[in-house]
Every structure is written in C-alpha cells, then in structure tokens.
Design an enzyme around this catalytic site. Structure first.
Site, PDB file in Angstrom:
ATOM      1  N   GLU A 178       0.817  -1.225   0.000  1.00 40.77           N
ATOM      2  CA  GLU A 178       0.000   0.000   0.000  1.00 40.77           C
ATOM      3  C   GLU A 178       0.849   1.273   0.000  1.00 40.77           C
ATOM      4  O   GLU A 178       0.331   2.359  -0.243  1.00 40.77           O
ATOM      5  CB  GLU A 178      -0.933   0.003   1.215  1.00 40.77           C
ATOM      6  N   GLY A 188     -12.542  -1.828   1.338  1.00 41.60           N
ATOM      7  CA  GLY A 188     -13.691  -2.443   0.697  1.00 41.60           C
ATOM      8  C   GLY A 188     -14.735  -1.370   0.396  1.00 41.60           C
ATOM      9  O   GLY A 188     -15.024  -0.529   1.241  1.00 41.60           O
ATOM     10  N   MET A 200      -9.633  -1.186   8.212  1.00 42.05           N
ATOM     11  CA  MET A 200      -9.352  -1.686   9.554  1.00 42.05           C
ATOM     12  C   MET A 200      -8.470  -0.762  10.395  1.00 42.05           C
ATOM     13  O   MET A 200      -8.022  -1.178  11.464  1.00 42.05           O
ATOM     14  CB  MET A 200      -8.722  -3.091   9.452  1.00 42.05           C
ATOM     15  N   GLU A 201      -8.220   0.462   9.923  1.00 40.09           N
ATOM     16  CA  GLU A 201      -7.280   1.320  10.666  1.00 40.09           C
ATOM     17  C   GLU A 201      -7.690   2.797  10.781  1.00 40.09           C
ATOM     18  O   GLU A 201      -7.372   3.449  11.784  1.00 40.09           O
ATOM     19  CB  GLU A 201      -5.876   1.297  10.002  1.00 40.09           C
ATOM     20  N   ASP A 229     -12.001  -4.070  -3.298  1.00 40.00           N
ATOM     21  CA  ASP A 229     -13.020  -5.131  -3.280  1.00 40.00           C
ATOM     22  C   ASP A 229     -14.315  -4.491  -2.825  1.00 40.00           C
ATOM     23  O   ASP A 229     -14.326  -3.320  -2.449  1.00 40.00           O
ATOM     24  CB  ASP A 229     -12.594  -6.252  -2.324  1.00 40.00           C
TER      25      ASP A 229
HETATM   26  N1  ADE Z   1      -9.537  -3.527   3.386  1.00 40.82           N
HETATM   27  C1  ADE Z   1      -9.720  -3.809   2.085  1.00 40.82           C
HETATM   28  N2  ADE Z   1     -10.853  -4.503   1.908  1.00 40.82           N
HETATM   29  C2  ADE Z   1     -11.403  -4.665   3.129  1.00 40.82           C
HETATM   30  C3  ADE Z   1     -12.553  -5.323   3.599  1.00 40.82           C
HETATM   31  N3  ADE Z   1     -13.372  -5.947   2.760  1.00 40.82           N
HETATM   32  N4  ADE Z   1     -12.807  -5.309   4.933  1.00 40.82           N
HETATM   33  C4  ADE Z   1     -11.971  -4.687   5.774  1.00 40.82           C
HETATM   34  N5  ADE Z   1     -10.856  -4.059   5.384  1.00 40.82           N
HETATM   35  C5  ADE Z   1     -10.565  -4.049   4.072  1.00 40.82           C
END
Ligand code: ADE
Length: 259
Positions: free
Chosen positions: A24, A93, A203-204, A227
C-alpha cells in the site's frame, strides 16, 4: 507538500505517512532513499523511515493491520517523531452503492463500525470521549482529494485499461473501520443498514483519526477500493493489493507531496 503546514517554530515538522501493508506504500521508501537518503529508526517493533520525499520532510512507516496497531503507530509518530500531521494511504472495501473497485475514497469523517458499549453508551460512540465520528482535517483532505482528482484526470483512463477496472472516480465521505475483514454479502448488507452513508470499510483509519483527535494533530485518509466487501472480497483484495495498489499510491502521493 513543499510548503510546510506550520513553520511557527523554525524547522518544518515532518509529515507522518502510514499504510497497513508494504504494497500500500508503493515505492515511497525507495523514492525517499533516492531523494534524501533514509534514516531508519526502530521503535515498538516497527521501522520508521525518516527523510524527504517529493520535497516534503516525512516519517514513513507501516502500521500493520487493525485498530490497535494503527493507534499505537499513530501515537509513536506523534510522540517520538513530532509529526505535524498524519496521512494514511491504502486500500478498502467499497460499501457505498456507487463505489466500485478502482475508485478512490478520501475520508471526510471516520468512525469505528464495531465499537458498541450500549446500553451504557450509544452504539458507535467512543465511551468517555463522547465522539462517534471523527472529522478529517479539511485542508489536508482537500489537498489529498485534489491530488486524487489530478491522478484520475491524467492517468485514470490508462489505469482502467491496464488493470481492467472501470475508470476511477473520487468520492468523499464516511470511511468506517473495524477489526474485521468484511467478506460476505450478509456482513456488508448489515454494515450498509447500520451506517447507510458509509462509502468504504477498512481496519485502521478511524483509530488513527481518534488518536489524532485526542492529540490535536491533523489527519487525512485516502483509500483505493480493492473489493466490495462481499463474498468475492478475499480474491479481489489480494489481486488488487499485489497488482494495483502501489501504482495508485505512488501516483496519489507524488501529486500530494509534490504540490
Ligand atoms: N480492506 C480492504 N478490503 C477490506 C474489507 N473488505 N474489509 C476490511 N478491510 C478491508
């Protein structure tokens, strides 16, 4: 960022640049090595890379994954390196209905989608802080979004052709963070229902935003959509991370830092 954000005490304080995973960050550390040389400092089992990149004094590091890791790293950037501001770059995501793989989301606000001390405190509120949504620094987020828009205008079509994605678009709004990789239609539907204005999940980001809020440090978060947090998310995430994420990060950070 050739113009320091704050020169009130002489030398410019560095900008902290964070990602969770090496892919990243793209080539940022190599670019720093070529431009100024790198001083590497080990602290709390992480390497911090200190130098100048695209004309901006920076401390670059990897938070690793999750809110605790992100909070610990943001705290070290503030206390050990006296950063003036923190910028997080990475993938996420897509949650918003119109947010597609290859799009870019710049956070206006961030919140933890998995914090819930109800009924003692309202769901999503950080207990005793009284905040559920943290606001990104407006000036920093504007500059980041401008860098993204320039990247899309200059290279978006070529990127889409090269990677087989749609032409990227830049969105601004709510990014939500939690200690889960969201990877099912059921889970992403629950997220949409609970937080209908969420554009992206990762997640951060909200952990960094909370630490920055508590210490009065400006922060901004940019995420490229890897995604759509559904059953295809693991494969889509891995392909995007290994094949595409670095290209986006390089292009966005070069425009942001060099502006
Ligand atoms: N980072 C990238 N895709 C993610 C997802 N689907 N859930 C949590 N963190 C992510």
């Amino acid at each position: 960022m050739n113009t320091p954000l704050n020169t009130s005490h002489g030398a410019a304080r560095p900008l902290g640049i964070l990602a969770a995973l090496p892919q990243e960050l793209g080539d940022l550390i190599d670019a720093m090595r070529a431009e100024s040389g790198v001083r590497t400092v080990t602290h709390g089992q992480r390497e911090y890379y200190v130098g100048t990149v695209h004309g901006t004094p920076c401390v670059v590091t990897l938070a690793r994954v999750g809110k605790v890791a992100a909070a610990a790293t943001a705290s070290a950037l503030i206390h050990e390196f006296d950063v003036e501001a923190i910028v997080f770059t990475g993938v996420a995501g897509g949650v918003g209905g119109d947010v597609h793989v290859g799009d870019i989301v710049v956070a206006s606000t961030l919140m933890q989608h998995d914090i819930d001390a109800s009924p003692l405190f309202p769901r999503f509120e950080v207990p005793l802080l009284g905040v559920s949504r943290f606001t990104a620094d407006a000036a920093l987020a504007d500059r980041l979004a401008a860098a993204c828009e320039r990247f899309v205008a200059e290279e978006g079509a070529a990127c889409a052709a090269r990677f087989g994605t749609r032409e990227p678009r830049v969105h601004r709004g709510l990014i939500v963070s939690g200690d889960q990789f969201v990877a099912s239609a059921t889970a992403v539907a629950a997220l949409r229902e609970a937080l209908p204005d969420a554009l992206a999940v990762e997640m951060e980001g909200a952990a960094i935003a909370q630490v920055c809020y508590e210490y009065g440090v400006p922060c901004a978060v940019v995420r490229t959509i890897s995604d759509t947090a559904d059953d295809h998310a693991p494969g889509s995430f891995m392909a995007f991370l290994t094949g595409i994420a670095g290209t986006y990060s390089n292009a966005i950070l070069a425009r942001f830092l060099g502006a």
